[in-house]
Structure formats: structure tokens, C-alpha cells
Design a protein around this motif. Sequence first.
Motif, mmCIF file in Angstrom:
data_model
loop_
_atom_site.group_PDB
_atom_site.id
_atom_site.type_symbol
_atom_site.label_atom_id
_atom_site.label_comp_id
_atom_site.label_asym_id
_atom_site.label_seq_id
_atom_site.Cartn_x
_atom_site.Cartn_y
_atom_site.Cartn_z
ATOM 1 N N ILE A 69 3.266 41.681 89.118
ATOM 2 C CA ILE A 69 2.921 40.249 89.037
ATOM 3 C C ILE A 69 3.798 39.418 89.974
ATOM 4 C CG2 ILE A 69 2.899 38.216 87.531
ATOM 5 C CD1 ILE A 69 2.213 40.153 85.211
ATOM 6 N N LEU A 70 5.109 39.635 89.885
ATOM 7 C CA LEU A 70 6.034 38.884 90.738
ATOM 8 C C LEU A 70 5.828 39.214 92.211
ATOM 9 C CD1 LEU A 70 9.334 39.183 88.647
ATOM 10 C CD2 LEU A 70 8.051 37.085 89.089
ATOM 11 N N GLY A 71 5.583 40.484 92.503
ATOM 12 C CA GLY A 71 5.369 40.903 93.888
ATOM 13 C C GLY A 71 4.131 40.276 94.493
ATOM 14 N N ILE A 72 3.058 40.204 93.710
ATOM 15 C CA ILE A 72 1.832 39.566 94.188
ATOM 16 C C ILE A 72 2.058 38.081 94.432
ATOM 17 C CG2 ILE A 72 -0.509 38.886 93.498
ATOM 18 C CD1 ILE A 72 -0.750 41.601 92.100
ATOM 19 N N ILE A 73 2.784 37.420 93.517
ATOM 20 C CA ILE A 73 3.088 35.996 93.699
ATOM 21 C C ILE A 73 3.898 35.784 94.980
ATOM 22 C CG2 ILE A 73 4.372 34.031 92.761
ATOM 23 C CD1 ILE A 73 3.680 35.084 89.959
ATOM 24 N N VAL A 83 10.843 29.171 94.615
ATOM 25 C CA VAL A 83 11.320 29.334 93.242
ATOM 26 C C VAL A 83 11.281 30.800 92.820
ATOM 27 C CG1 VAL A 83 10.834 28.802 90.822
ATOM 28 C CG2 VAL A 83 10.692 26.993 92.545
ATOM 29 N N THR A 84 10.155 31.466 93.095
ATOM 30 C CA THR A 84 10.018 32.871 92.713
ATOM 31 C C THR A 84 11.033 33.739 93.435
ATOM 32 O OG1 THR A 84 7.631 32.520 92.438
ATOM 33 C CG2 THR A 84 8.401 34.790 92.479
ATOM 34 N N SER A 97 12.919 44.511 86.964
ATOM 35 C CA SER A 97 11.654 43.905 87.403
ATOM 36 C C SER A 97 11.765 43.191 88.751
ATOM 37 C CB SER A 97 11.133 42.940 86.333
ATOM 38 O OG SER A 97 10.801 43.632 85.153
ATOM 39 N N PRO A 98 12.800 42.373 88.979
ATOM 40 C CA PRO A 98 12.936 41.739 90.295
ATOM 41 C C PRO A 98 13.141 42.752 91.422
ATOM 42 C CG PRO A 98 14.272 40.599 88.662
ATOM 43 C CD PRO A 98 13.811 41.868 88.036
ATOM 44 N N VAL A 133 7.276 45.804 95.744
ATOM 45 C CA VAL A 133 5.843 45.509 95.727
ATOM 46 C C VAL A 133 5.485 44.584 96.883
ATOM 47 C CG1 VAL A 133 3.990 44.360 94.440
ATOM 48 C CG2 VAL A 133 5.594 45.852 93.248
ATOM 49 N N GLU A 134 6.284 43.553 97.085
ATOM 50 C CA GLU A 134 6.031 42.614 98.184
ATOM 51 C C GLU A 134 6.028 43.340 99.524
ATOM 52 O OE1 GLU A 134 7.881 38.493 100.119
ATOM 53 O OE2 GLU A 134 9.124 39.784 98.858
#
Length: 226
Positions: A42-46, A64-65, A110-111, A117-118
Motif C-alpha cells: 500500500i505504502l509503496g504504491i502511494i 508526507v508518505t 513495513s516502511p 516496492v517503490e
Amino acid sequence: MNEIKEMFSFEHVKLDVLWQSTVETLTMTGIATLFSFVFGIILGIILFQSSKSKTKASKPVYGVTSFVVNLFRAIPFIILIILLIPFTKALMGTMMGVWGAMPALIIGSSPFYARLVEIALKEVDKGVIEAAESMGANQWEIIRKVLLPEALPALISGITVTAIMLVGSTAIAGVIGAGGLGSLAYMVGFTRSQPDVTLVATIVILIIVFVIQILGDTIARAVDKR
């Protein structure tokens, strides 16, 4: 010389305790890996979408992310556990044992996986994305049907690295009472001067790491050939 002999004597090793500690380590690693995979995706897609978007809202979202991801990646895990003690107690009702370590494990990993992922999404061939856009696919369809499938081998390799990192993190968490092989190695092996226990716990941790790496590489190669 006596200490070396004692290390390889294995007289203090209790198989039932070793098995329980191994199960605790596998439980912490497995559950934290699962949640890290979900939150990291989720974070990577954002991160990926907001970094390439040209809308005005995209820059603040990415800023921010990215800040949150970098912040939690930068905090050493042992300090993160301590910082999260009030949150962990409120959420889990305890800061001890397997479940007491879970929030810190998930928040810490997760981060880390989100950045992987990014990177994986950025490596997808732009031509494939442009082809999907020319066929009228919306952003969600591109993510679901193009980006994630194309990046899947890299995503699997990334979660493999994350899972291995989590094995090490569970060992650190064990030092402050989370249980598992880290706790066995420190609380029993080190504090009670039983080096054979520490050695066996270390060997089991290494075996777990090797198994995770082999499984991850095998799955990634199988997916890549499809």
C-alpha cells in the motif's frame, strides 16, 4: 579451552524449550511478514503513484508518505520497541511475549518493504504502462493488472529480504522479553553462562534464514518464468 568444550557439549540444550522458542520466532516472523507485505504494498504504491503524478496534491502526499517511511526506517529497532511501549500496551495489552513485539516488528519492517516496492514498480517497463493507458485502462487497472504482475518477481525478492530482516529483529526483541530464539540465546545462553544454548539458538536462526532465502529465490524464479 573449557568454555569451547562446554559450547559443544550441548548438555544444557533442552529440546522442548528449543522447539517452543523456534515456534515463537517463526510466529513473530510469519505474522509480521504478512502484515509488512500488505502495508508495504500500500505504502509503496502511494509512493510510486504520487512521485510520478503531476497533480498539485501529489507532491504533499509523496512528501508526507516519504517522510513517514524514512522516519521509521531510520529509527534503530531496539529504540523503536522502547518508543512504542505505550502504544503496544494500549493495543496489545502487554509489551512482553510474541504479541508484545508484533507492533514494533510490523511498524519497523513495513516502511523498509515499502521502499523496495517503490523501486520494483519504477523498474516496470514504461512501454507496458503506456500500452495499457492507450487501451483505456484506469489507474487502478494499471496497478492491478500491469504494475503488480510485472513487478511480482522483484516484490517476492523484496519480501524475502524483509522476512530475513525480521528474523534478526525478533532476536533483538527477544533480548527485552519477546521470547523466541533471541530470548533463548540471551536470557538462557548468555546470562546463565550456557554457551551451548547460545550456539544452538544461533544455528537454528541461521537455518531459518537459509530456508527463507531458498524459498524466496525459488518462488521468484518460478514467477519470473511465467
